[in-house]
Design an enzyme around this catalytic site. Structure first.
Site, short mmCIF file in Angstrom:
data_model
loop_
_atom_site.label_atom_id
_atom_site.label_comp_id
_atom_site.label_asym_id
_atom_site.label_seq_id
_atom_site.Cartn_x
_atom_site.Cartn_y
_atom_site.Cartn_z
N TYR A 175 0.80 -1.22 0.30
CA TYR A 175 -0.18 0.14 -0.23
C TYR A 175 0.94 1.65 -0.31
O TYR A 175 1.51 0.89 0.30
CB TYR A 175 -1.08 0.22 1.16
CG TYR A 175 -1.70 -1.19 1.38
CD1 TYR A 175 -2.60 -1.94 -0.07
CD2 TYR A 175 -3.08 -1.48 2.60
CE1 TYR A 175 -3.28 -2.97 0.04
CE2 TYR A 175 -2.98 -2.13 2.54
CZ TYR A 175 -3.58 -3.15 1.30
OH TYR A 175 -4.81 -4.25 2.02
N LEU A 225 -18.03 -2.89 1.21
CA LEU A 225 -18.99 -1.79 1.08
C LEU A 225 -18.01 -2.33 -1.15
O LEU A 225 -18.70 -1.67 -1.42
CB LEU A 225 -18.53 -0.76 0.92
CG LEU A 225 -19.20 -0.31 2.20
CD1 LEU A 225 -19.03 0.57 2.89
CD2 LEU A 225 -20.33 -0.43 2.35
N PHE A 231 -16.02 -1.53 -3.07
CA PHE A 231 -14.82 -0.43 -3.24
C PHE A 231 -16.63 0.69 -3.56
O PHE A 231 -15.31 1.64 -3.68
CB PHE A 231 -14.33 0.22 -5.05
CG PHE A 231 -13.00 -1.26 -5.05
CD1 PHE A 231 -12.57 -1.64 -4.12
CD2 PHE A 231 -13.09 -2.43 -6.33
CE1 PHE A 231 -11.84 -2.61 -4.22
CE2 PHE A 231 -12.28 -2.38 -6.91
CZ PHE A 231 -11.11 -3.08 -5.40
#
Length: 345
Positions: A53, A235, A237
């Site tokens: 990330y 959710l 994305f």
């Protein structure tokens, strides 16, 4: 907040886990710190990140999210208040800028030491393998990719032995899997049992109202073997907030910024989203509340990994822990699922 424990441990974790993969791209350091401050204040003690990330992954932002968490630990002194999870990146073209030798001993050593340095900590509570080295049906691949899967040698034992070295050093407390299959999960569990090596205690796979394929085998493994699901993309994305319905492209939203993140955006998915939105509105809930509350109550889920770019999103996501879905609502959800099962691969 509600709490459970990581399976086979005495580590208490919040049922809501703070996901972090936008920090360093969609969110800056100040915003990441603000999210951690708020989440911890609301009882969220479980944070999940990865060396990969922020996303989309590239060389410029590699490790940026871990660095933001590290500066927060240094500033606040809150390391002992957080159960921290991170991951080693899997092999493939997507991670060629990181390394090219998968889960080799050299790669694991480099990854663990790098994460510890960026996170400014001397231990990781839960260290996960981000995805298998072999081809598997994840990340939008619906069917088993047998042509690529056949290429991987079984190196489960070497991986566990390498991770065991870090456990003995106290640098890793427990290990987990991610984006794994029932076969892969059982191979790790068997190898750990046969050779008295660390046992995976969690698995982090995608799960949402429009992507429930975890129930095709993995949910039984979770319940019978005691390996808890850390559900990511609950959710989808942001698709299950309803904000993209009708072709809308909200400014700054993930799928607007990164159109290739289309895994959950098919025509079939939108039809299901509209159906679930109707259920939510009928019962005085937002679609976000319905989608997250559904995942929160599943018996094989250890923690639900939420993520947000805006504080109002974060607040709503965390508050979902207080929403309890009635049997009537659950039956209506199952009716939609029976009519449109798993529209997103």
């Amino acid at each position: 907040m509600k709490y459970t424990t990581l399976p086979h441990t005495d580590i208490k974790v919040s049922k809501i886990c703070l996901g972090t993969m936008t920090w360093g791209n969609q969110n800056n350091e100040k915003e990441g710190h603000e999210q951690m401050d708020y989440a911890l204040d609301k009882g969220v003690n479980f944070f999940d990140t990865a060396e990969l990330y922020s996303v989309p992954a590239n060389a410029e932002t590699y490790g940026a999210t871990e660095e933001i968490i590290g500066t927060w630990f240094k500033k606040t002194g809150n390391r002992d208040k957080v159960v921290l999870a991170t991951k080693i990146a899997g092999a493939g073209d997507y991670t060629a800028h990181i390394r090219k030798d998968g889960f080799s001993k050299r790669a694991i050593v480099e990854a663990v030491e790098g994460s510890l340095k960026r996170l400014q900590t001397d231990y990781i509570d839960l260290y996960q393998l981000h995805w298998p080295e072999r081809g598997v049906n994840c990340f939008g691949v619906r069917d088993y990719p047998y042509k690529t899967s056949a290429k991987e040698a079984e190196n489960h034992l070497e991986i566990l032995e390498t991770l065991h070295d870090f456990v003995k050093q106290g640098k890793i407390k427990h290990i987990g899997l991610s984006n794994e299959t029932p076969w892969g999960t059982m191979k790790y569990l068997q190898a750990s049992a046969q050779h008295n090596l660390p046992r995976p205690v969690t698995i982090q796979n995608s799960y949402s109202l429009i992507h429930r394929s975890y129930e095709y085998g993995m949910s039984e493994v979770s319940l019978r073997e005691g390996i808890g699901l850390l559900a990511y993309s609950p959710l989808a994305f942001g698709v299950l907030s309803g904000k993209y319905v009708g072709g809308k492209k909200p400014e700054g939203a993930r799928v607007t910024l990164f159109p290739n993140f289309s895994r959950y955006s098919s025509v079939q998915s939108e039809a299901a989203v509209v159906a679930y939105q109707n259920i939510a509105e009928k019962h005085g809930l937002s679609l976000t509340q319905l989608a997250l509350a559904y995942v929160n109550q599943l018996p094989f889920v250890t923690s639900n990994i939420i993520g947000a770019t805006k504080m109002e999103q974060l607040k709503e996501n965390i508050e979902s822990i207080n929403v309890v879905l009635s049997e009537d609502i659950l039956q209506e959800i199952e009716q939609v699922h029976n009519e449109m099962p798993n529209p997103a691969p």
